[in-house]
Design a protein around this motif. Structure first.
Motif, PDB file in Angstrom:
ATOM      1  N   GLU A  34     -27.199  10.541  42.717  1.00  0.00           N
ATOM      2  CA  GLU A  34     -26.327  11.253  41.783  1.00  0.00           C
ATOM      3  C   GLU A  34     -24.995  10.536  41.604  1.00  0.00           C
ATOM      4  O   GLU A  34     -24.498   9.885  42.521  1.00  0.00           O
ATOM      5  N   GLU A  35     -24.452  10.697  40.411  1.00  0.00           N
ATOM      6  CA  GLU A  35     -23.115  10.192  40.162  1.00  0.00           C
ATOM      7  C   GLU A  35     -22.151  10.912  41.097  1.00  0.00           C
ATOM      8  O   GLU A  35     -22.278  12.114  41.320  1.00  0.00           O
ATOM      9  N   GLY A  36     -21.230  10.166  41.675  1.00  0.00           N
ATOM     10  CA  GLY A  36     -20.272  10.790  42.578  1.00  0.00           C
ATOM     11  C   GLY A  36     -20.624  10.591  44.034  1.00  0.00           C
ATOM     12  O   GLY A  36     -19.784  10.756  44.905  1.00  0.00           O
ATOM     13  N   THR A  37     -21.862  10.146  44.307  1.00  0.00           N
ATOM     14  CA  THR A  37     -22.202   9.867  45.700  1.00  0.00           C
ATOM     15  C   THR A  37     -21.683   8.489  46.088  1.00  0.00           C
ATOM     16  O   THR A  37     -21.337   7.680  45.224  1.00  0.00           O
ATOM     17  N   VAL A  38     -21.671   8.213  47.388  1.00  0.00           N
ATOM     18  CA  VAL A  38     -21.151   6.939  47.869  1.00  0.00           C
ATOM     19  C   VAL A  38     -21.989   5.791  47.324  1.00  0.00           C
ATOM     20  O   VAL A  38     -21.462   4.788  46.829  1.00  0.00           O
ATOM     21  N   LEU A  39     -23.320   5.933  47.380  1.00  0.00           N
ATOM     22  CA  LEU A  39     -24.202   4.853  46.945  1.00  0.00           C
ATOM     23  C   LEU A  39     -24.002   4.548  45.469  1.00  0.00           C
ATOM     24  O   LEU A  39     -23.933   3.388  45.061  1.00  0.00           O
ATOM     25  N   TYR A  40     -23.876   5.594  44.669  1.00  0.00           N
ATOM     26  CA  TYR A  40     -23.669   5.407  43.236  1.00  0.00           C
ATOM     27  C   TYR A  40     -22.371   4.630  43.000  1.00  0.00           C
ATOM     28  O   TYR A  40     -22.325   3.664  42.247  1.00  0.00           O
ATOM     29  N   GLY A  41     -21.331   5.059  43.676  1.00  0.00           N
ATOM     30  CA  GLY A  41     -20.034   4.397  43.528  1.00  0.00           C
ATOM     31  C   GLY A  41     -20.108   2.945  43.952  1.00  0.00           C
ATOM     32  O   GLY A  41     -19.597   2.050  43.280  1.00  0.00           O
ATOM     33  N   LEU A  42     -20.796   2.731  45.085  1.00  0.00           N
ATOM     34  CA  LEU A  42     -20.901   1.363  45.606  1.00  0.00           C
ATOM     35  C   LEU A  42     -21.557   0.448  44.576  1.00  0.00           C
ATOM     36  O   LEU A  42     -21.072  -0.643  44.301  1.00  0.00           O
ATOM     37  N   ILE A  43     -22.656   0.940  43.975  1.00  0.00           N
ATOM     38  CA  ILE A  43     -23.384   0.088  43.042  1.00  0.00           C
ATOM     39  C   ILE A  43     -22.650  -0.053  41.716  1.00  0.00           C
ATOM     40  O   ILE A  43     -22.393  -1.162  41.243  1.00  0.00           O
ATOM     41  N   GLN A  44     -22.260   1.076  41.114  1.00  0.00           N
ATOM     42  CA  GLN A  44     -21.657   0.995  39.779  1.00  0.00           C
ATOM     43  C   GLN A  44     -20.212   0.493  39.812  1.00  0.00           C
ATOM     44  O   GLN A  44     -19.842  -0.387  39.049  1.00  0.00           O
ATOM     45  N   ASP A  45     -19.404   1.063  40.690  1.00  0.00           N
ATOM     46  CA  ASP A  45     -17.981   0.698  40.686  1.00  0.00           C
ATOM     47  C   ASP A  45     -17.696  -0.527  41.542  1.00  0.00           C
ATOM     48  O   ASP A  45     -16.712  -1.226  41.338  1.00  0.00           O
ATOM     49  N   TRP A  52     -14.580  -2.575  47.384  1.00  0.00           N
ATOM     50  CA  TRP A  52     -14.901  -1.212  46.985  1.00  0.00           C
ATOM     51  C   TRP A  52     -14.799  -0.252  48.165  1.00  0.00           C
ATOM     52  O   TRP A  52     -14.242   0.830  48.044  1.00  0.00           O
ATOM     53  N   PHE A  53     -15.356  -0.672  49.314  1.00  0.00           N
ATOM     54  CA  PHE A  53     -15.293   0.190  50.492  1.00  0.00           C
ATOM     55  C   PHE A  53     -13.849   0.511  50.842  1.00  0.00           C
ATOM     56  O   PHE A  53     -13.489   1.637  51.125  1.00  0.00           O
ATOM     57  N   LEU A  54     -13.023  -0.514  50.795  1.00  0.00           N
ATOM     58  CA  LEU A  54     -11.625  -0.305  51.157  1.00  0.00           C
ATOM     59  C   LEU A  54     -10.904   0.570  50.134  1.00  0.00           C
ATOM     60  O   LEU A  54      -9.877   1.161  50.445  1.00  0.00           O
ATOM     61  N   THR A  55     -11.434   0.616  48.909  1.00  0.00           N
ATOM     62  CA  THR A  55     -10.792   1.479  47.920  1.00  0.00           C
ATOM     63  C   THR A  55     -11.392   2.876  47.941  1.00  0.00           C
ATOM     64  O   THR A  55     -10.776   3.820  47.487  1.00  0.00           O
ATOM     65  N   ALA A  56     -12.625   2.992  48.433  1.00  0.00           N
ATOM     66  CA  ALA A  56     -13.293   4.290  48.392  1.00  0.00           C
ATOM     67  C   ALA A  56     -12.814   5.198  49.518  1.00  0.00           C
ATOM     68  O   ALA A  56     -12.792   6.415  49.381  1.00  0.00           O
TER      69      ALA A  56
END
Lengths: 69, 764
Positions: free
Chosen positions: B341-352, B538-542
């Protein structure tokens, strides 16, 4: 007179190359030896492009001043 | 048994072309002398030849090295001794090329001569009697056109045969008369001290007073004196120095050989097409404007904002459509199918993280390919060697040699080979200076930075790209003037002497291959280094600390209880962003680290955590600056008004909102000029071969970048009305005055031969 005074399109013969250092030897390896003909192709403020043997060599003014024709 | 065959010959005679043809490798080929600065090994193509190793060597004019890269060839041929030598002789310039041949024949290693460029020889109307040539030289001569791979098969078979049979050349003696007698005498003196097989060669070298050889023979003092006596007697008799005596003997011998074997079609003094072109492009008045015009045109096509700017159009398409819609859309579908789902960590990692970071870099590939294609064409034609000549006149005024331009030129592709190309510079001090300043040139990986700033802030103006190029050259020239006045660099640059290749129509395949190789290495890095760094970024920004709560900043920001208005105000003040613009990323780990470090860049106008982080990640790879921007500016807007999809433009819009033009320009300047990426720093370390000098180089580059950016931001900003007069202005003025002083002061005056040390002598 030094090579630097020669005009474009002149064909001149090397009489002497002054100095005795690595550069003189390097020039010899490139074909600049006494008795060799040089054809002046282009001049750019003292720097020049010349043909020696069958190659085209770019020289700066300082070197052209050391080659006497 | 393994057979080693070395390719030896004059610079630009086609060794690497033959090497690529024989081994199927894709070493870089260029049309100027000194493209190859390292030796390269490859296995001969074909199953039956699997034990045959081909060795490509830098071009040499003789076995007495003049520049650093020639040392590699000499050492290999003389000390390591291959099983056979293929001596490539440029058929259009036989006399000069045979000079090296006469020396190779003396090495007593099986040798075969490959008469290259025979297609050109025929076109010129020259005739070469290979049989007569072969008889005169006492070894086999094979005709070849390496570019068209004509005759390579026959050449290889014969080379392997002579290597296996250990068939030596049966040359007539090259040296005659008094010199021959003298060498005989030296042979008698040094007999027993050296391998019988190489007695003749060592004797000749001893006669020439070759330091390296004298060291390796290690004669007793009395024998040394005997040798010296023979030499000086001969010199007296012939009224010349021993080296010149040998040189003359070699040329006399060559004239004898070519009289028998070569008939020239062209009359002496006749101008070839190349000469006519040279008249125009190296012209005293037109030379420079032509060069500037060509460079502007190239950057306009690759990176400009006009209708002819193919590169920009392609990059816009990649950014807006491919990485703006297609790829994120595709990943949306895939992730949706996998129920991520959008908003999950995995989604963010891949897309953002990955898509945004890599996409930001890949987007610039089209522009880069266009630029590389045009530069490759210029190189292949043979124009670039002329630029060195044209630039020499200018560079020399500033105490630099035109040769220093070659590394700069190579560095427009990549700084690593650029730094290595400094080996062709004769003077050691100039070579060091070149290593220190070469990476000021905007390399391929810096193009995305230029592209981003030019596109986002300056509406794609080609002037930004062209200015980056001239700022690079300007920095090199000004650094030259300033450094030359210090004792460590003082001295006159070595005289400029360089062979110019003949112009030729660029080879379609060659140019495309060179372009693709450069572009591909960029794409490969985008797929490896950039992915990893983007994920880390990304991790450091998330994750981060939001008002005392650690966790995913996005989730924490949704929580009204955590994110109070008070906290927003506090964060907005700390991160220097308007309260309405504060978002979750400003609370991330990366933001706090970046913020702490950003104070360093405050005086340069970009003392914000985002550009600070981007600048630091640029050390990994310069394209990562843009990759980082991709991650940092791809955050979802809190109000969700903008859907993910027009990401490319979104980044540009957001970047534009964050920077004033002068701050953006200052940011670009700093990133172009500061310490290069780790790979290039490694190359600097190797070429300097000295820790102190390596640090001096890195320190100088970063210092220079800082000073130039500071001046540009403060003074430029004041003129543009963006920056108010203040402490920064005063510092900028002081720096300008200091720079002017360093440029115009008298400087250290070298005494005698100081500063004329040859790089070959020091490093070999």
């Amino acid at each position: 007179m030094p090579l630097s005074m020669a005009d474009i399109d002149e064909i001149v013969v090397i009489k002497r190359i002054s100095g005795s250092d690595e550069i003189k030897q390097h020039l010899a390896e490139l074909g600049f030896v006494v008795g060799e003909e040089i054809h002046i192709v282009s001049k750019n403020g003292g720097n020049m492009i010349v043909k020696v043997k069958d190659s085209r060599i770019a020289l700066d003014k300082g070197l052209a001043n050391r080659i006497f024709i | 048994m393994e057979i080693k065959i070395a390719l030896a010959g004059n610079p630009n005679s086609g060794k690497t072309t033959l090497f690529n043809d024989l081994t199927g490798s894709r070493q870089y080929v260029g049309n100027w002398p000194g493209v190859t600065v390292e030796k390269k090994e490859g296995k001969l193509k074909g199953q039956e030849y699997k034990d045959v190793i081909i060795q490509d060597l830098p071009g040499i004019y003789s076995l007495s090295p003049y520049t650093l890269e020639e040392v590699v060839s000499r050492t290999y041929l003389v000390t390591e001794k291959p099983d056979a030598i293929i001596n490539i002789v440029d058929g259009t310039n036989i006399e000069r090329n045979l000079y090296l041949t006469t020396q190779l024949l003396e090495l007593n290693i099986p040798i075969i001569i490959a008469l290259n460029m025979m297609d050109l020889v025929r076109k010129n109307g020259d005739k070469v009697d290979t049989k007569a040539l072969s008889e005169a030289l006492g070894c086999e001569v094979v005709e070849l056109s390496a570019l068209k791979s004509e005759g390579t098969e026959a050449l290889v078979k014969k080379a392997i045969a002579i290597a296996n049979a250990n068939k030596l050349a049966t040359a007539n003696e090259v040296i005659s008369g008094e010199a021959k007698e003298a060498i005989k005498k030296i042979e008698n003196i040094i007999k027993g001290e050296v391998d019988e097989k190489f007695l003749h060669w060592n004797a000749i070298k001893a006669f020439e007073r070759d330091e390296k050889v004298m060291e390796s023979i290690n004669l007793s003092e009395s024998k040394k004196a005997e040798v010296e006596k023979v030499i000086s007697e001969c010199e007296k008799a012939l009224d010349d120095d021993s080296e010149s005596i040998i040189t003359n003997e070699r040329y006399n011998y060559i004239t004898e050989v070519t009289d028998k074997a070569v008939i020239k079609g062209r009359k002496k003094g006749e101008l070839s097409a190349s000469d006519k072109i040279d008249r125009v492009v190296t012209n005293r008045i037109l030379g420079l404007p032509i060069f500037a015009g060509i460079m502007f045109f190239i950057y306009a096509i690759a990176m400009g904002g006009w209708s002819i700017s193919i590169g920009t159009a392609a990059t816009d398409f990649t950014n807006d459509v491919i990485f703006g819609e297609w790829v994120p859309g595709l990943f949306d579908v895939i992730l949706g199918a996998l129920h991520v789902e959008e908003g999950t960590v995995l989604y963010g990692l891949i897309q953002d993280g990955i898509v945004a970071g890599v996409g930001a870099v890949i987007g610039f590939v089209p522009q880069m390919l266009v630029l590389f294609l045009l530069l490759s064409i210029l190189e292949d034609i043979g124009y670039m060697a002329r630029v060195a000549f044209v630039m020499d006149r200018i560079f020399r005024q500033f105490g630099l040699s035109g040769k220093a331009f070659i590394p700069c030129l190579v560095a427009t592709g990549c700084g690593v080979p650029g730094v290595m190309a400094s080996r062709t510079i004769e003077n050691e001090r100039d070579r060091r200076m070149s290593i220190m300043t070469t990476t000021f040139m905007p390399c391929g990986a810096k193009l995305p930075i230029i592209g981003l700033i030019a596109g986002a802030i300056f509406g794609g103006s080609p002037w930004i790209a062209a200015s980056a190029y001239f700022i690079g050259i300007g920095s090199i020239v000004l650094s030259g003037i300033i450094l030359k006045k210090f004792k460590a660099f003082a001295g006159i640059p070595a005289p400029f002497v360089m062979e110019l290749p003949a112009y030729h129509v660029p080879s379609f395949v060659g140019v495309l291959r060179a372009t693709w190789e450069r572009g591909w290495s960029f794409i490969k890095r985008a797929g490896s280094v950039i992915v990893v760094s983007s994920v880390i970024i990304w991790f450091l920004t998330a994750f981060g600390n939001v008002n005392g709560h650690f966790g995913l900043v996005d989730e924490l920001f949704e929580d009204e209880a955590v994110v109070t208005d008070e906290y927003i105000n506090e964060l907005s003040a700390k991160m220097d962003v308007p309260t309405t613009e504060v978002n979750s990323m400003d609370a991330s780990l990366l933001a706090s680290v970046g913020d702490a470090a950003s104070i360093v860049f405050k005086p340069l106008g970009f003392g914000n955590w985002k550009p600070t982080v981007a600048t630091v990640t640029g050390l990994v790879a310069k394209e990562e600056v843009v990759g980082t921007f991709g991650v940092l500016y791809s955050y979802d807007d809190m109000d969700g008004a903008e859907e993910l999809g027009e990401e490319g433009e979104q980044i540009w819009d957001r970047v534009r909102a964050d920077y004033t033009p002068i701050a953006a320009f200052s940011f670009m300047l700093f990133n172009l000029l500061c310490a290069p990426c780790f790979a290039a720093i490694g190359a600097i370390k190797r070429e300097m071969n000295n820790r102190k000098w390596t640090w001096a180089a890195i320190g100088y580059m970063t210092g220079w970048a800082y000073v130039i950016s500071l001046i540009t931001y403060n003074l430029g900003g004041m003129i543009a009305g963006e920056v108010a007069f203040g402490f920064g202005t005063i510092v900028a003025i002081v720096l300008v005055v200091t720079l002017l002083y360093l440029i115009f002061r008298k400087g250290y005056q070298p005494k005698g031969n100081e500063g004329l040390e040859m790089a070959v002598k020091i490093n070999a």
